[in-house]
Motif scaffolding. Structure first.
Motif, PDB file in Angstrom:
ATOM      1  N   CYS A  25       7.686  -0.870   8.535  1.00 58.29           N
ATOM      2  CA  CYS A  25       6.335  -1.126   8.030  1.00 58.29           C
ATOM      3  C   CYS A  25       6.257  -2.304   7.066  1.00 58.29           C
ATOM      4  O   CYS A  25       5.250  -2.457   6.363  1.00 58.29           O
ATOM      5  CB  CYS A  25       5.785   0.131   7.366  1.00 58.29           C
ATOM      6  SG  CYS A  25       6.690   0.692   5.914  1.00 58.29           S
ATOM      7  N   VAL A  26       7.282  -3.173   7.028  1.00 60.95           N
ATOM      8  CA  VAL A  26       7.255  -4.285   6.073  1.00 60.95           C
ATOM      9  C   VAL A  26       6.160  -5.310   6.359  1.00 60.95           C
ATOM     10  O   VAL A  26       5.833  -6.126   5.488  1.00 60.95           O
ATOM     11  CB  VAL A  26       8.620  -5.021   6.018  1.00 60.95           C
ATOM     12  CG1 VAL A  26       9.660  -4.181   5.310  1.00 60.95           C
ATOM     13  CG2 VAL A  26       9.077  -5.415   7.415  1.00 60.95           C
ATOM     14  N   ILE A  80       2.225   0.806   1.855  1.00 56.94           N
ATOM     15  CA  ILE A  80       3.113   1.790   2.465  1.00 56.94           C
ATOM     16  C   ILE A  80       4.566   1.342   2.379  1.00 56.94           C
ATOM     17  O   ILE A  80       5.476   2.162   2.217  1.00 56.94           O
ATOM     18  CB  ILE A  80       2.701   2.064   3.931  1.00 56.94           C
ATOM     19  CG1 ILE A  80       3.520   3.229   4.498  1.00 56.94           C
ATOM     20  CG2 ILE A  80       2.837   0.811   4.787  1.00 56.94           C
ATOM     21  CD1 ILE A  80       3.044   3.685   5.848  1.00 56.94           C
ATOM     22  N   ALA A  81       4.807   0.022   2.440  1.00 54.72           N
ATOM     23  CA  ALA A  81       6.175  -0.481   2.294  1.00 54.72           C
ATOM     24  C   ALA A  81       6.701  -0.221   0.883  1.00 54.72           C
ATOM     25  O   ALA A  81       7.893   0.046   0.704  1.00 54.72           O
ATOM     26  CB  ALA A  81       6.230  -1.973   2.623  1.00 54.72           C
ATOM     27  N   ASP A  82       5.817  -0.300  -0.130  1.00 54.57           N
ATOM     28  CA  ASP A  82       6.224   0.020  -1.500  1.00 54.57           C
ATOM     29  C   ASP A  82       6.701   1.468  -1.599  1.00 54.57           C
ATOM     30  O   ASP A  82       7.734   1.759  -2.207  1.00 54.57           O
ATOM     31  CB  ASP A  82       5.061  -0.190  -2.476  1.00 54.57           C
ATOM     32  CG  ASP A  82       4.592  -1.622  -2.541  1.00 54.57           C
ATOM     33  OD1 ASP A  82       5.445  -2.520  -2.517  1.00 54.57           O
ATOM     34  OD2 ASP A  82       3.373  -1.843  -2.617  1.00 54.57           O
ATOM     35  N   LEU A  87      10.765  -4.676  -6.860  1.00 57.87           N
ATOM     36  CA  LEU A  87      10.922  -3.876  -5.651  1.00 57.87           C
ATOM     37  C   LEU A  87      11.576  -4.688  -4.533  1.00 57.87           C
ATOM     38  O   LEU A  87      12.490  -4.211  -3.851  1.00 57.87           O
ATOM     39  CB  LEU A  87       9.565  -3.345  -5.194  1.00 57.87           C
ATOM     40  CG  LEU A  87       8.986  -2.166  -5.987  1.00 57.87           C
ATOM     41  CD1 LEU A  87       7.620  -1.807  -5.452  1.00 57.87           C
ATOM     42  CD2 LEU A  87       9.910  -0.963  -5.919  1.00 57.87           C
ATOM     43  N   HIS A  88      11.114  -5.906  -4.332  1.00 60.24           N
ATOM     44  CA  HIS A  88      11.624  -6.738  -3.247  1.00 60.24           C
ATOM     45  C   HIS A  88      13.125  -7.022  -3.408  1.00 60.24           C
ATOM     46  O   HIS A  88      13.910  -6.848  -2.473  1.00 60.24           O
ATOM     47  CB  HIS A  88      10.862  -8.070  -3.196  1.00 60.24           C
ATOM     48  CG  HIS A  88       9.449  -7.926  -2.743  1.00 60.24           C
ATOM     49  ND1 HIS A  88       8.569  -8.987  -2.710  1.00 60.24           N
ATOM     50  CD2 HIS A  88       8.754  -6.864  -2.310  1.00 60.24           C
ATOM     51  CE1 HIS A  88       7.399  -8.579  -2.268  1.00 60.24           C
ATOM     52  NE2 HIS A  88       7.494  -7.295  -2.032  1.00 60.24           N
ATOM     53  N   TYR A 106       7.106  -8.643   1.791  1.00 57.33           N
ATOM     54  CA  TYR A 106       8.206  -7.727   2.079  1.00 57.33           C
ATOM     55  C   TYR A 106       9.018  -8.133   3.303  1.00 57.33           C
ATOM     56  O   TYR A 106      10.243  -8.026   3.325  1.00 57.33           O
ATOM     57  CB  TYR A 106       7.669  -6.309   2.300  1.00 57.33           C
ATOM     58  CG  TYR A 106       7.868  -5.394   1.132  1.00 57.33           C
ATOM     59  CD1 TYR A 106       9.134  -4.984   0.736  1.00 57.33           C
ATOM     60  CD2 TYR A 106       6.783  -4.923   0.407  1.00 57.33           C
ATOM     61  CE1 TYR A 106       9.309  -4.144  -0.344  1.00 57.33           C
ATOM     62  CE2 TYR A 106       6.937  -4.084  -0.679  1.00 57.33           C
ATOM     63  CZ  TYR A 106       8.212  -3.690  -1.052  1.00 57.33           C
ATOM     64  OH  TYR A 106       8.386  -2.866  -2.127  1.00 57.33           O
ATOM     65  N   TYR A 107       8.323  -8.580   4.354  1.00 63.14           N
ATOM     66  CA  TYR A 107       9.024  -8.834   5.601  1.00 63.14           C
ATOM     67  C   TYR A 107      10.145  -9.848   5.422  1.00 63.14           C
ATOM     68  O   TYR A 107      11.196  -9.757   6.072  1.00 63.14           O
ATOM     69  CB  TYR A 107       8.040  -9.314   6.682  1.00 63.14           C
ATOM     70  CG  TYR A 107       7.848 -10.814   6.716  1.00 63.14           C
ATOM     71  CD1 TYR A 107       8.521 -11.595   7.646  1.00 63.14           C
ATOM     72  CD2 TYR A 107       7.018 -11.461   5.800  1.00 63.14           C
ATOM     73  CE1 TYR A 107       8.360 -12.970   7.672  1.00 63.14           C
ATOM     74  CE2 TYR A 107       6.865 -12.822   5.820  1.00 63.14           C
ATOM     75  CZ  TYR A 107       7.527 -13.575   6.754  1.00 63.14           C
ATOM     76  OH  TYR A 107       7.381 -14.935   6.765  1.00 63.14           O
TER      77      TYR A 107
END
Length: 446
Positions: free
Chosen positions: A28-29, A44-46, A107-108, A425-426
């Motif tokens: 889901c990134v 959602i990625a978090d 986070l990343h 994120y991706y």
């Protein structure tokens, strides 16, 4: 007691939980639209990342690869730059934007460090699973984009029907303009912007094409992978993203030399011919509509093009006023609200954002980080070449994937000249796959 009744060891069950959250994060990134307004914006990625990091800490066993240590050194360097840049903040709004940016950064980069270590420990089979889930997430995103486009043409807002009840927010497909009163739609799928989608699609298109070409004829994944790549190429073109096509062109140029012998191969020409026939049919059936749209996308004198180039004019101003550390992390929109009239306006260039917000020091640190990614890709290509020389079947997968990742990284760098997706994120999920590649398969080769 039967085997089925034996209790599952706690360590095994925890590892499975970590696996689920890890693969879910990779899946889901690219789902930018799936977020909730809780303490800012929580995607959602978090959520999946936080769950994975907790599970990783609880299940962390075994040696940590050297690459993870180097990633943590980069983490410390970036953190120092961002903390020092804090002292350049001047407004409450700037502090709020800085806090949001800092949370995302933590986070990343923590995910990147943990992901590299986790992939190294779980081995080659799990690595392929991670790559598969990463690709599957982008494919699902692209499928949603097609459904979004079809729904819009039928007069429906798919985001309103599917996403709004889930997230409580509002979103819709991008409307580029109109031709004879008919709207021109650009699918943004779950990414929030058609250019984001176009740039993200480069990763599987460029990464997996060499792998597809090297698969032997009759391999069970050959035609499935070819079909997926053809579909993703169609969605790439549907986004009408010039940045996406720029990145794709640069990536293909990188692959042109090592894979030139496949230029006239059946494996390459058949999928391209199928895509070409479909596009010709669609364009020919609505020639006037598409000719107007395409002419508008190739012209370079419009306001959109001027905006993408004009943001580079901000760089000399910032180098003059805050040369070393910039305006502060995530603060471009705050300081240039008086120019744009918008409170959330971005610089439409990752490199402009990098220099404006973190100065020359932050730019230099990031360039060293990028160089490290290319160094690790070189190590992966060397490993793949050695496996090929030893006639190890593993070479048919490692070396093509290393070249594909190299092309995808080069393409992403080019696309971000006029857009900024490398802070999402991706990109950190992709970076984890890049950094873990030579670690996982070097151990397998031994």
């Amino acid at each position: 007691m039967t085997a089925a009744a034996l209790p599952i060891p706690r360590a095994v069950s925890r590892t499975r939980v970590a696996d689920v959250f890890f693969l879910a994060t990779f899946f889901c990134v690219t789902f930018e639209k799936v977020h909730w307004n809780l303490a800012g914006s929580v995607g959602i990625a978090d959520v999946m990342t936080i769950c994975f990091l907790v599970a990783f800490v609880l299940t962390s066993r075994g040696p940590t690869p050297r690459t993870t240590g180097i990633v943590l050194l980069f983490f410390a360097a970036f953190l120092l730059v961002y903390l020092l840049g804090f002292f350049n903040l001047e407004t409450k709004q700037g502090f709020e934007q800085y806090t949001k940016g800092m949370v995302k950064f933590l986070l990343h980069f923590l995910f990147l460090a943990a992901a590299v270590a986790y992939l190294a420990r779980r081995g080659d089979r799990f690595y392929w699973r991670a790559l598969g889930w990463f690709t599957a997430g982008i494919v699902v995103n692209a499928i949603y984009g097609v459904l979004q486009l079809l729904a819009a043409r039928a007069g429906h807002n798919l985001d309103h029907l599917v996403l709004s009840p889930l997230t409580g927010g509002a979103s819709s497909i991008n409307i580029y303009g109109a031709v004879n009163g008919q709207s021109v739609y650009r699918p943004n799928a779950l990414t929030g912007d058609p250019n984001h989608l176009g740039i993200m699609l480069e990763i599987p298109l460029l990464s997996l094409t060499p792998l597809y070409l090297r698969l032997p004829r009759g391999h069970r994944w050959k035609w499935q992978l070819g079909a997926v790549l053809g579909f993703l190429l169609i969605v790439e073109l549907a986004t009408l993203s010039r940045s996406g096509l720029l990145g794709l062109g640069v990536g293909l140029a990188v692959l042109a030399f090592p894979y030139r012998r496949f230029a006239w191969s059946r494996a390459l020409l058949v999928p391209l011919a199928a895509v070409g026939v479909l596009l010709l049919y669609v364009v020919y059936s609505r020639w006037h509509y598409f000719s107007v749209v395409l002419r508008s996308r190739v012209q370079t004198g419009g306001g959109s093009t001027s905006t993408h180039f004009a943001v580079y004019n901000f760089i000399p101003k910032i180098i003059h006023s805050h040369p070393l550390l910039g305006l502060g992390l995530n603060n471009f929109s705050v300081y240039y609200e008086f120019v744009t009239g918008k409170t959330n306006w971005g610089p439409h260039s990752f490199y402009v954002a990098l220099i404006v917000e973190t100065g020359l020091v932050g730019f230099a640190v990031f360039m060293v980080f990028l160089r490290y990614l290319f160094v690790r890709l070189h190590a992966a290509r060397v490993l793949g070449r050695a496996l090929d020389a030893a006639r190890d079947p593993l070479g048919r997968r490692v070396r093509p994937l290393a070249w594909g990742f190299t092309a995808a990284l080069a393409g992403t760098l080019a696309a971000n000249l006029f857009y900024l997706t490398m802070q999402f994120y991706y990109f950190y999920g992709f970076a984890a796959l890049v950094l873990a590649l030579p670690i996982v398969f070097a151990r397998r080769a031994v």
